[in-house]
Design an enzyme around this catalytic site. Structure first.
Site, PDB file in Angstrom:
ATOM      1  N   LEU A 163      64.943 -35.152  23.149  1.00  0.00           N
ATOM      2  CA  LEU A 163      64.421 -34.471  22.068  1.00  0.00           C
ATOM      3  C   LEU A 163      63.229 -35.329  21.738  1.00  0.00           C
ATOM      4  O   LEU A 163      63.398 -36.498  21.617  1.00  0.00           O
ATOM      5  CB  LEU A 163      65.363 -34.102  20.772  1.00  0.00           C
ATOM      6  N   ASP A 164      62.221 -34.921  21.096  1.00  0.00           N
ATOM      7  CA  ASP A 164      61.050 -35.867  20.731  1.00  0.00           C
ATOM      8  C   ASP A 164      61.596 -36.586  19.418  1.00  0.00           C
ATOM      9  O   ASP A 164      62.421 -35.954  18.689  1.00  0.00           O
ATOM     10  CB  ASP A 164      59.767 -35.030  20.198  1.00  0.00           C
ATOM     11  N   ARG A 165      60.949 -37.814  19.228  1.00  0.00           N
ATOM     12  CA  ARG A 165      61.616 -38.625  17.970  1.00  0.00           C
ATOM     13  C   ARG A 165      61.372 -37.690  16.665  1.00  0.00           C
ATOM     14  O   ARG A 165      62.589 -37.870  16.025  1.00  0.00           O
ATOM     15  CB  ARG A 165      60.780 -39.614  18.001  1.00  0.00           C
ATOM     16  N   ARG A 266      55.670 -27.212  20.968  1.00  0.00           N
ATOM     17  CA  ARG A 266      54.574 -27.712  20.157  1.00  0.00           C
ATOM     18  C   ARG A 266      53.138 -27.260  20.569  1.00  0.00           C
ATOM     19  O   ARG A 266      52.288 -26.757  19.944  1.00  0.00           O
ATOM     20  CB  ARG A 266      54.502 -29.239  20.017  1.00  0.00           C
TER      21      ARG A 266
END
Length: 339
Positions: A163-165, A266
């Site tokens: 997962l993205d930060r 995104r």
């Protein structure tokens, strides 16, 4: 300043070179700057990687000598005093580097507190926004390093996905490589259902909509690596379903992934003209600014649930509620609609 003094072979048969590795007797000489300093404080300063409890033990047992005599902890040094140090197991440069990069106690506790499921094969973490899944890019540690430090007995801990930060939510960690391979196969075959919640800016006008547009990574924009819709990219499929509109300000979406490309949600949301709220890389700062009064201070993307079926096992499903700051923004937006 103190300086190393070679071992006196008439007093000790350990080679002088052993003092560098901490495996033999060594000597140091007190300099002008050490005049009047207590021997215990002096030793704690020069033996930075030795526990203070050990410093007092070697003083108590007489293993430390000053000018050939035993010294109590309160002994005051004089310039030129010759201090004998016993063999000590000193940390190597590699060990010190490993300790500097090790996850902090606060991170280990934070990650442990975010575990929402654990069984013989899996650990599931409700990853907080702002915490990386692994170290890198200036970060020494993330979720996986924290888990490995907390569970050193689990030698094969690996991330199943990433997962993205700044994305919160469900994160799978496999305890065994056999489990990791099995789950990776499910991901490749698209047999793992991944659902997200996102707050996007503006009023989503499309109803339920599937975006099937290829994505290409590492396209540079202003020197920064980004992902873009591109004919030469990999297939990427995202389905968006509106759950609630907040006037023209924002829309809460339920999102399912047909593929798992980097930054997929995104980039597809931004391409549709409604980027994820608070997304600094692909977002819309002007529309984000209108959400600031409602508490928006980060990217609002949350991995809500994962569902899959392993061979010979019942279907596995796990979900994670959005974090409290997320719900606080939603509540304020709802209140804004009423006013």
């Amino acid at each position: 300043m103190s300086r190393s003094v070679p071992t006196d072979s008439r007093l000790d048969k350990t080679p002088a070179s052993a003092s560098a590795t901490g495996t033999g007797v060594s000597y140091v000489e007190a300099g002008e700057g050490e005049a009047g300093q207590r021997i215990d404080n002096f030793l704690s300063r020069i033996l930075k990687d030795v526990p203070r409890s050990l410093v007092y033990r070697i003083l108590r047992t007489g293993e430390v000598r000053v000018n050939g005599k035993r010294a109590k902890p309160e002994h005051r040094l004089a310039p030129g005093d010759r201090i004998r140090l016993p063999p000590l197991q000193r940390k190597t440069d590699e060990q010190r580097a490993a300790e500097r990069s090790a996850p902090s106690r606060s991170l280990r506790d934070f990650v442990s507190g975010a575990i929402i499921h654990e069984d013989r094969d899996l650990i599931v973490v409700n990853k907080p926004a702002g915490v990386a899944v692994h170290g890198g890019s200036g970060l020494s540690a993330g979720v996986i390093e924290a888990l490995r430090a907390t569970h050193p007995e689990l030698k094969e801990l690996e991330l199943v996905h990433r997962l993205d930060r700044d994305t919160s939510g469900v994160l799978l960690v496999a305890k065994r490589r056999a489990v990791l391979r099995e789950l990776h196969a499910l991901l490749r075959e698209r047999d793992m259902e991944k659902r997200y919640l996102a707050l996007v800016v503006g009023r989503w006008p499309f109803g339920a909509k599937t975006i099937d547009l290829p994505l290409k990574t590492n396209l540079k924009q202003g020197g920064e690596r980004v992902v873009r819709v591109h004919a030469d990219g990999q297939q990427a499929i995202t389905t968006f379903k509106p759950l609630q509109h907040f006037g023209k300000l924002a829309t809460l979406l339920d999102i399912s992934l047909g593929t798992g490309r980097t930054h997929q949600i995104r980039v597809h949301a931004a391409h549709a003209g409604h980027p994820v709220a608070g997304d600094e890389k692909y977002g819309d700062r002007e529309r984000d600014a209108k959400l600031k009064p409602f508490g928006l201070n980060r990217m609002f993307l949350h991995a809500h649930s994962l569902t899959f079926e392993r061979k010979g096992a019942k279907p596995f499903s796990v979900s994670a509620p959005p974090p409290p700051d997320w719900q606080a923004v939603i509540d304020k937006l709802k209140q804004g609609l009423k006013s």
